[in-house]
Design a protein around this motif. Structure first.
Motif, short mmCIF file in Angstrom:
data_model
loop_
_atom_site.label_atom_id
_atom_site.label_comp_id
_atom_site.label_asym_id
_atom_site.label_seq_id
_atom_site.Cartn_x
_atom_site.Cartn_y
_atom_site.Cartn_z
N ALA A 1 0.81 -1.21 0.01
CA ALA A 1 -0.05 -0.03 0.10
C ALA A 1 0.64 1.33 0.18
CB ALA A 1 -0.84 -0.14 1.21
N ILE A 2 2.01 1.42 0.89
CA ILE A 2 2.77 2.31 0.74
C ILE A 2 3.55 2.52 -0.65
CG2 ILE A 2 4.87 3.22 1.90
CD1 ILE A 2 4.07 1.95 4.59
N VAL A 3 4.13 1.55 -1.19
CA VAL A 3 4.60 1.64 -2.55
C VAL A 3 3.81 2.12 -3.59
CG1 VAL A 3 5.76 0.42 -4.29
CG2 VAL A 3 6.38 0.13 -2.02
N PHE A 4 2.50 1.51 -3.53
CA PHE A 4 1.27 1.93 -4.31
C PHE A 4 0.88 3.55 -4.19
CE2 PHE A 4 -3.35 2.36 -5.65
CZ PHE A 4 -2.97 1.99 -7.12
N ALA A 5 0.95 4.02 -3.04
CA ALA A 5 0.48 5.26 -2.64
C ALA A 5 1.66 6.39 -3.11
CB ALA A 5 0.55 5.49 -1.00
N LEU A 6 3.01 5.91 -2.88
CA LEU A 6 4.20 6.69 -3.56
C LEU A 6 3.94 6.76 -4.68
CD1 LEU A 6 6.79 5.56 -1.27
CD2 LEU A 6 5.78 7.49 -0.84
N VAL A 7 3.62 5.93 -5.71
CA VAL A 7 3.61 5.78 -7.21
C VAL A 7 2.51 6.63 -7.68
CG1 VAL A 7 3.26 4.36 -9.07
CG2 VAL A 7 4.89 3.67 -7.23
N SER A 8 1.52 6.67 -6.73
CA SER A 8 0.16 7.29 -7.43
C SER A 8 -0.03 8.64 -6.74
CB SER A 8 -1.20 6.31 -7.19
OG SER A 8 -1.35 6.18 -5.75
N PHE A 9 0.63 9.04 -5.97
CA PHE A 9 0.57 10.39 -5.50
C PHE A 9 0.79 11.54 -6.47
CE2 PHE A 9 2.56 14.15 -3.01
CZ PHE A 9 1.18 14.23 -2.34
N SER A 10 -0.24 12.44 -6.38
CA SER A 10 -0.16 13.61 -7.40
C SER A 10 -0.34 14.67 -6.82
CB SER A 10 -1.38 13.29 -8.53
OG SER A 10 -2.58 13.36 -7.89
N GLY A 11 -0.65 15.05 -5.57
CA GLY A 11 -0.70 16.30 -4.81
C GLY A 11 -1.39 16.07 -3.70
N GLY A 12 -1.65 17.27 -2.95
CA GLY A 12 -2.17 17.28 -1.85
C GLY A 12 -1.60 16.90 -0.61
N SER A 13 -1.96 16.01 0.48
CA SER A 13 -1.08 15.62 1.67
C SER A 13 -0.71 14.12 1.58
CB SER A 13 -2.20 15.56 2.92
OG SER A 13 -1.42 15.10 4.11
N LEU A 14 0.53 13.93 1.20
CA LEU A 14 1.11 12.58 0.94
C LEU A 14 0.56 11.50 2.26
CD1 LEU A 14 2.82 10.44 -0.48
CD2 LEU A 14 4.73 11.50 1.05
N PHE A 15 0.44 11.98 3.46
CA PHE A 15 0.34 11.14 4.38
C PHE A 15 -1.28 10.80 4.41
CE2 PHE A 15 4.11 13.47 6.33
CZ PHE A 15 4.86 12.48 6.34
N VAL A 16 -2.09 11.61 4.11
CA VAL A 16 -3.42 11.40 4.25
C VAL A 16 -3.59 10.09 2.86
CG1 VAL A 16 -5.59 12.23 3.40
CG2 VAL A 16 -4.26 13.52 5.11
N HIS A 17 -2.89 10.79 1.60
CA HIS A 17 -2.93 9.75 0.57
C HIS A 17 -2.51 8.38 1.05
CE1 HIS A 17 -3.23 8.58 -3.54
NE2 HIS A 17 -1.76 8.12 -3.53
N ILE A 18 -1.44 7.91 1.70
CA ILE A 18 -1.28 6.75 2.15
C ILE A 18 -2.04 6.30 3.06
CG2 ILE A 18 0.61 5.54 3.61
CD1 ILE A 18 2.92 7.62 2.38
N ALA A 19 -2.56 6.84 4.11
CA ALA A 19 -3.50 6.45 5.05
C ALA A 19 -4.76 5.83 4.26
CB ALA A 19 -4.14 7.63 5.88
N LEU A 20 -5.38 6.58 3.55
CA LEU A 20 -6.66 6.24 2.83
C LEU A 20 -6.33 4.98 1.90
CD1 LEU A 20 -7.99 9.66 1.36
CD2 LEU A 20 -8.86 8.47 3.25
N ILE A 21 -5.13 4.70 1.12
CA ILE A 21 -4.68 3.61 0.33
C ILE A 21 -4.55 2.43 1.42
CG2 ILE A 21 -3.19 2.56 -1.34
CD1 ILE A 21 -2.99 5.15 -2.67
N SER A 22 -4.08 2.70 2.44
CA SER A 22 -3.59 1.71 3.39
C SER A 22 -4.88 1.09 3.95
CB SER A 22 -2.69 2.23 4.56
OG SER A 22 -1.49 2.80 3.95
#
Length: 353
Positions: free
Chosen positions: A39-60
């Motif tokens: 999930a963390i790897v996928f979140a880093l690859v798909s991150f396009s803007g906003g809060s990175l930590f929120v993005h990682i949390a949602l995908i996790s």
């Protein structure tokens, strides 16, 4: 994507599929850890803007839900015996994973729309296809890994079983040879006892040959008692056996002819050389984690011991068979005091194994 030949199972395992036992807490936690890393790897690859930590949390959260529900359902299917052969296992695992991915994706999209974050309505189709594609690739790789690991473990088990059977076949002639020597010593002076010994040996060896490579402790003790009765015909009052065995005997399976060769060694090296004979002690203790078996015999003087050096075939054979049968969890210890020589076997109990 994997062959499904005749069904194979790892000896001694309740899980007959190639999947890990997700009902086991350790396997379940390892799965969640792997899912979180993905999930963390996928979140880093798909991150396009906003809060990175929120993005990682949602995908996790989304991927952990898929992983937990899928593992729980596979655990349920294992316990009910619904997985069946490899092909059915593969189809069920892929179907459950894709279905859970679809449901969790819809749920996350609905929550995102209410809270005004996440993909827009125009991106819903793309998001679902992307999630299902990623899930299909990941479950495919995971199943392939599980299958290869299962095949490797099965191959090792088959090799160990073949080695165990070879060692078993090696010790039987040794057992017969020494028993025949006992009978030969009685033939001239005590023919009646020799005849009785032959009958006892016939019954004993028939039971030995009928035994599987693994027998119960109760059966092994019966074989050992039969052998002691055979030796008692030759040694008479010079042989004393002290039994300290709980009643009923502990539930344990072990390689056939494990205790008998140890008792045979104890008689040959400890009792027979002494003019007045001696006592053999067979002591069995049971605990929550292991069963401890001690066999001790008198320690004869060094000058007499030099004339009775064995080739240690029985001890090395038994130690190797125990190592193979219990995956290295069983242990053999040799110790001696000024008057006694002791062999201690420490074998994991049914629950611990």
């Amino acid at each position: 994507f994997m062959p499904d030949n005749t069904e194979k199972s790892i000896p001694g395992s309740e899980n007959t599929t190639y999947l890990p036992n997700f009902c086991d807490g350790e396997a379940f936690l390892r799965l969640l850890l792997v899912v979180e890393l993905i999930a963390i790897v996928f979140a880093l690859v798909s991150f396009s803007g906003g809060s990175l930590f929120v993005h990682i949390a949602l995908i996790s959260v989304a991927m952990l839900w898929v992983g937990m529900i899928t593992a729980a359902l596979l655990c349920l299917f294992m316990r009910r015996g619904w997985l069946g052969d490899h092909l059915r296992t593969t189809i069920i695992a892929i179907t459950i994973t894709l279905l859970m991915t679809l449901l969790v994706s819809f749920g996350s999209l609905s929550i995102g729309e209410v809270l005004r974050f996440g993909p827009t309505a125009q991106d819903v189709g793309y998001t679902l296809i992307r999630n299902l594609s990623v899930a299909a690739i990941l479950i495919g790789l995971a199943l392939r890994y599980f299958y290869l690991h299962y095949e490797s473990e099965l191959h090792l088990q088959i090799q160990a079983q073949a080695r165990l059977q070879a060692l078993q076949a090696r010790i039987r002639p040794h057992f017969l040879f020494n028993s025949m020597n006992t009978i030969a010593s009685l033939t001239h002076d005590q023919p009646d006892l020799a005849e009785q010994a032959i009958e006892n040996l016939s019954d004993l060896f028939r039971a030995s040959l009928a035994a599987e490579s693994s027998i119960s402790l109760k059966q092994e003790l019966e074989l050992t008692r039969s052998y002691i009765d055979l030796e008692a015909l030759r040694l008479g009052d010079r042989l004393e056996v002290i039994w300290k065995v709980p009643t009923p005997e502990p539930k344990l399976s072990l390689p056939a002819l494990t205790l008998q060769p140890l008792v045979e060694n104890a008689i040959y090296h400890g009792v027979e050389p002494l003019p007045g004979g001696g006592s053999i002690e067979i002591d069995i203790h049971e605990s929550d984690a292991a069963i401890e078996i001690l066999i001790s015999n008198p320690l004869i003087p060094v000058e007499q011991a030099g004339r009775r050096q064995g080739n240690r075939m029985a001890l090395e054979n038994i130690q190797e068979r125990l190592t193979l049968a219990f995956s290295g969890l069983a242990a053999m210890e040799l110790s001696e005091t000024e008057t006694r020589y002791t062999v201690k076997l420490n074998i994991p109990s049914v629950e611990a194994a």
